[in-house]
Design a protein around this motif. Structure first.
Motif, mmCIF file in Angstrom:
data_model
loop_
_atom_site.group_PDB
_atom_site.id
_atom_site.type_symbol
_atom_site.label_atom_id
_atom_site.label_comp_id
_atom_site.label_asym_id
_atom_site.label_seq_id
_atom_site.Cartn_x
_atom_site.Cartn_y
_atom_site.Cartn_z
ATOM 1 N N THR A 51 -15.371 2.746 3.871
ATOM 2 C CA THR A 51 -15.177 1.962 2.646
ATOM 3 C C THR A 51 -14.167 0.827 2.811
ATOM 4 O OG1 THR A 51 -13.530 3.559 1.850
ATOM 5 C CG2 THR A 51 -15.823 3.878 1.154
ATOM 6 N N LEU A 52 -13.549 0.705 3.975
ATOM 7 C CA LEU A 52 -12.635 -0.413 4.209
ATOM 8 C C LEU A 52 -13.454 -1.696 4.313
ATOM 9 C CD1 LEU A 52 -9.685 -1.269 4.813
ATOM 10 C CD2 LEU A 52 -10.202 -0.953 7.235
ATOM 11 N N HIS B 188 0.817 -1.212 0.000
ATOM 12 C CA HIS B 188 0.000 0.000 0.000
ATOM 13 C C HIS B 188 0.856 1.270 0.000
ATOM 14 C CE1 HIS B 188 -3.781 -2.163 0.423
ATOM 15 N NE2 HIS B 188 -3.186 -2.937 1.305
ATOM 16 N N ALA C 6 -2.128 3.553 5.540
ATOM 17 C CA ALA C 6 -1.814 4.172 4.239
ATOM 18 C C ALA C 6 -2.927 5.063 3.714
ATOM 19 C CB ALA C 6 -1.512 3.075 3.219
ATOM 20 N N ALA C 7 -4.167 4.672 3.971
ATOM 21 C CA ALA C 7 -5.317 5.390 3.409
ATOM 22 C C ALA C 7 -6.386 5.542 4.489
ATOM 23 C CB ALA C 7 -5.873 4.635 2.197
ATOM 24 N N PRO C 8 -6.165 6.422 5.461
ATOM 25 C CA PRO C 8 -7.090 6.532 6.596
ATOM 26 C C PRO C 8 -8.525 6.828 6.194
ATOM 27 C CG PRO C 8 -5.539 8.370 6.552
ATOM 28 C CD PRO C 8 -5.028 7.356 5.587
ATOM 29 N N HIS C 9 -8.726 7.449 5.032
ATOM 30 C CA HIS C 9 -10.102 7.766 4.621
ATOM 31 C C HIS C 9 -10.955 6.510 4.475
ATOM 32 C CE1 HIS C 9 -8.136 6.869 0.714
ATOM 33 N NE2 HIS C 9 -9.328 6.458 0.348
ATOM 34 N N ARG C 10 -10.330 5.345 4.225
ATOM 35 C CA ARG C 10 -11.111 4.114 4.059
ATOM 36 C C ARG C 10 -11.771 3.693 5.376
ATOM 37 N NH1 ARG C 10 -6.747 0.778 0.287
ATOM 38 N NH2 ARG C 10 -6.776 2.280 -1.437
ATOM 39 N N ARG D 233 -8.684 4.357 13.154
ATOM 40 C CA ARG D 233 -7.936 5.521 12.696
ATOM 41 C C ARG D 233 -8.650 6.772 13.182
ATOM 42 N NH1 ARG D 233 -3.564 6.679 8.997
ATOM 43 N NH2 ARG D 233 -2.953 8.694 9.854
ATOM 44 N N GLN E 192 -3.995 -0.772 5.350
ATOM 45 C CA GLN E 192 -4.860 0.190 4.662
ATOM 46 C C GLN E 192 -5.228 1.355 5.579
ATOM 47 O OE1 GLN E 192 -7.994 -1.184 1.946
ATOM 48 N NE2 GLN E 192 -7.388 -3.290 2.417
ATOM 49 N N ASP F 177 -14.439 6.910 6.140
ATOM 50 C CA ASP F 177 -15.678 6.974 5.346
ATOM 51 C C ASP F 177 -16.386 5.631 5.223
ATOM 52 O OD1 ASP F 177 -14.279 5.520 3.406
ATOM 53 O OD2 ASP F 177 -13.958 7.240 2.090
#
Length: 425
Positions: free
Chosen positions: A316-317, A22, A307-311, A203, A304, A314
């Motif tokens: 979407t994870l 990621h 690397a991509a806290p928005h997941r 997160r 994830q 929001d």
């Protein structure tokens, strides 16, 4: 982005590869007391640091490496990860009472203070005080264990004052899994029910449930219990929803805001009650097996979240979804013997639902009677579209163990301990 992993032992040895998938680079920090029973792959890191006793010194080294996130890999890294995150000012956990994320008595107190059901507990170095507390509780048996160890290390179920004294002395005479002398003993009310674990990632204070599993345990000699097998629940199952609704406030009470958590919960007649919560990845598993059977695993979910806290923020994870019947089976040696080598495993590997195996004691090495996770030779994954095949192969595995798989014999095969009312997984 660069992440510092504190004690990448055990399950955390898979985290560097997941982070790099990621786009996150890693450095490694070794605490003063890692769990030497767990695997570790130093070749996965170009930077591998031994922590200085002063967190500020280690934080300065990490700052020079451009570290933007610090995460605990194993239990031994939990407090150091918190201290380093605080020094660096990177996303971390709350620091009002960080000891509550390691000291199980402080943990119970923090969760109870938030109004969440817990087990009656006592922490004491005095066996007679523990005996008196148990008598006042009046609900035998009681559970005794170290306050800050991991796994099933030195866990005893005691039904009499004599058993309490014996277990108390045994715990204080021993070291924990991190080589530290036990100086006090945690005594807790016995929780009667079905034990589960909930694996999450968080997160910025937003929590995501990755997977929920049910433990099946069996009694072991000396007033102990050992993990027999585990299986995952569907997350839309009413039991899973009930457990998730209990666990998320526990994470808040312990100020687990960034990283992974592995929370063990007993579903009792009065509802879910905390066993303990670890602010790190869940223990012994193979991520590629979990992803194959559930669609995602906690290691990749943590990568994830970093690397991509928005997941996480929001929603979407992805979460686990059961794609096939899966059972995680701990190997149990009925007595002294030797871990098989090569063809010695052929009959086990020939089971129709056999998927994979991990040995925690090397082939050819001696084994003793399995009393806990440390003395288990390893674990096996069974998986099939047919749950009856998994159940049959589990029974056959136990028969092989009792029929001399390790050169140790017992009189009769162990029954499948799954309760009749529970679905076969």
């Amino acid at each position: 982005m660069t992440c510092a992993v504190i004690d990448a032992y055990g399950i955390a040895r898979f985290l560097p590869a997941a982070l790099r998938r990621h786009g996150v680079e890693c450095v490694h920090v070794r605490s003063a007391t890692p769990d030497v029973h767990l695997d570790y792959r130093p070749q996965d890191f170009s930077v591998d640091l031994a922590a200085d006793p002063d967190p500020a010194v280690t934080a300065a080294l990490l700052r020079a490496e451009g570290v933007e996130f610090v995460v605990a890999g194993a239990e031994s890294g939990v407090l150091l990860a918190d201290a380093l995150s605080s020094e660096l000012g990177t996303p971390g956990n709350g620091m009002t009472h960080p000891a509550a994320r390691r000291d199980k008595f402080a943990m119970v107190e923090a969760v109870a203070a938030a109004g969440i059901p817990t087990a009656a507990s006592l922490s004491s170095a005095d066996a007679e005080r523990t005996v008196a507390w148990a008598a006042e509780l009046g609900e035998p048996p009681v559970v005794l264990k170290p306050v800050a160890s991991a796994g099933t290390d030195n866990v005893y179920f005691c039904s009499s004052a004599a058993q309490i004294r014996e277990a108390h002395a045994a715990i204080l005479a021993d070291t924990d899994r991190f080589g530290l002398r036990n100086t006090t003993v945690l005594a807790q009310q016995f929780l009667d029910g079905a034990e589960h674990f909930v694996n999450t990632v968080s997160r910025d204070g937003v929590h995501h449930v990755v997977e929920i599993w049910r433990y099946n345990k069996r009694p072991a000699p000396g007033g102990r219990s050992i993990n027999d097998f585990d299986y995952p629940l569907d997350l839309d199952d009413p039991t899973a929803r009930r457990l998730a609704a209990y666990v998320l406030p526990v994470l808040d009470a312990l100020e687990i805001r960034n990283g992974a958590a592995h929370t063990e919960v007993m579903l009792t007649a009065r509802g879910p009650v905390l066993v303990e919560c670890a602010a790190r990845l869940g223990g012994a598993q193979l991520p590629h097996v979990i992803s194959r059977c559930l669609g995602i695993d906690q290691v990749d979910a943590l990568a994830q979240a970093i690397a991509a806290p928005h997941r996480v923020l929001d929603g979407t994870l992805p979460a686990a979804r059961r794609l096939t019947t899966l059972r995680y089976v701990n190997l149990i040696s009925p007595g002294a013997g030797v871990v098989p080598s090569g063809a010695g495993w052929d009959r086990l590997r020939a089971l129709p639902s056999y998927l994979d195996m991990v040995l925690t004691i090397p082939e050819g090495e001696p084994v003793v009677q399995t009393l806990d996770l440390v003395t288990s030779p390893g674990y096996v994954y069974l998986s099939s579209d047919d749950p009856r095949q998994v159940a049959a192969d589990y029974r056959r595995l136990r028969e092989l163990e009792l029929d001399g798989l390790y050169g140790a014999h017992a009189a009769a095969p162990a029954p499948d301990p799954a309760p009749a009312a529970a679905p076969v997984r």
